[in-house]
Scaffold this active site. Structure first.
Site, PDB file in Angstrom:
ATOM      1  N   LYS A  66       0.799  -1.223   0.000  1.00 32.98           N
ATOM      2  CA  LYS A  66       0.000   0.000   0.000  1.00 32.98           C
ATOM      3  C   LYS A  66       0.834   1.277   0.000  1.00 32.98           C
ATOM      4  CE  LYS A  66      -4.106  -2.140   1.955  1.00 32.98           C
ATOM      5  NZ  LYS A  66      -5.175  -2.080   2.967  1.00 32.98           N
ATOM      6  N   ASP A 103      -9.826   2.593   2.006  1.00 35.17           N
ATOM      7  CA  ASP A 103      -9.848   1.953   3.323  1.00 35.17           C
ATOM      8  C   ASP A 103     -10.427   2.899   4.373  1.00 35.17           C
ATOM      9  OD1 ASP A 103      -8.783  -0.479   2.572  1.00 35.17           O
ATOM     10  OD2 ASP A 103      -6.721   0.034   3.106  1.00 35.17           O
TER      11      ASP A 103
END
Length: 267
Positions: A66, A103
């Site tokens: 990420k 997220d």
């Protein structure tokens, strides 16, 4: 034939293909596909830069990529830059790469109550933890604390995002597990995290980003003690719906995605 996928290492366990496949089927998006893309860290940049030429419109990003995903992007949302990690890449005309982080809003959407004014403890200091901490802070949480097995990582995250690092678990309204503990061996969960099964009762809501067949040890312990729980599959659905909408430009069929992620046959 637009292609989509999920980049990770490992990624064989991912339910994203089933979830997004269900969304594609529910909307009748002919020619769209979604697949697993197992990529080791040393090949991440090279692989991602080749995806637009291979017909990919976008990709989800999971552990451990990420932060690398944000670093290679040509442009990014303000949220992704502030978080310092991206979980959604979109490939635009000319091969440019756009990074976003779903997220953060996905976490807030999955909670049973608004985080404003609440206290929270976040376990972990990786890309997912950064998004969760940022989301809770931005949503008005009264206090956000971060614990990590390597205290230095928690301290760095806390300093960068303006929250607290802690050396031990403590009661809070919300507990979020952003570590990978419990993914493969549930028997070691409470040996690797700073709390035992009984301590899960000290939280009003427990969120475990890990998902597996059946409840994780954290989720099971919290359920037994009457705590509200959000499992990793619900979080996956909420953040995945936002990614899907970014790529396709249409409203995500959330119920179809939830059924796909959980292996529930469509009705």
């Amino acid at each position: 034939m637009p292609r989509l996928g999920v980049l990770g290492w490992p990624v064989a366990h991912s339910r994203s293909p089933a979830m997004h496949g269900a969304a594609i089927a529910a909307l009748g998006l002919e020619g769209w596909t979604y697949q697993r893309l197992p990529v080791p860290p040393e090949l991440f940049d090279e692989t991602v830069r080749a995806l637009p030429g291979a017909g990919f419109a976008g990709a989800n990003v999971t552990i451990p990529h990420k932060e690398a995903a944000l670093a290679l992007a040509d442009d990014a949302t303000d949220a992704a830059r502030e978080i310092g990690a991206a979980n959604t890449l979109s490939f635009r005309s000319g091969g440019t790469i756009h990074a976003d982080n779903t997220d953060a809003p996905g976490l807030v959407a999955s909670l049973p109550f608004p985080p404003a004014g609440r206290t929270a403890l976040v376990l972990g200091a990786g890309g997912s933890a950064r998004a969760v901490v940022w989301a809770l802070r931005e949503a008005g949480a009264a206090d956000v604390a971060v614990w990590n097995r390597s205290p230095g990582r928690a301290e760095r995250l806390a300093a960068e995002l303006g929250v607290r690092a802690v050396a031990a678990a403590h009661p809070a309204d919300i507990l979020v597990n952003c570590t990978s503990v419990g993914l493969t061996d549930v028997s070691t969960t409470f040996k690797e995290l700073p709390l035992d099964a009984d301590a899960t009762g000290a939280y009003a809501c427990l969120v475990d980003l890990v998902y597996r067949d059946g409840d994780t040890a954290l989720i099971s312990a919290a359920r037994d003690r009457g705590v509200a729980v959000v499992d990793g599959l619900e979080f996956l659905v909420q953040q995945g719906a936002l990614s899907f909408e970014a790529w396709t430009g249409v409203q995500a069929p959330v119920n179809a995605m939830r059924n796909g992620a959980r292996g529930t046959p469509p009705r």
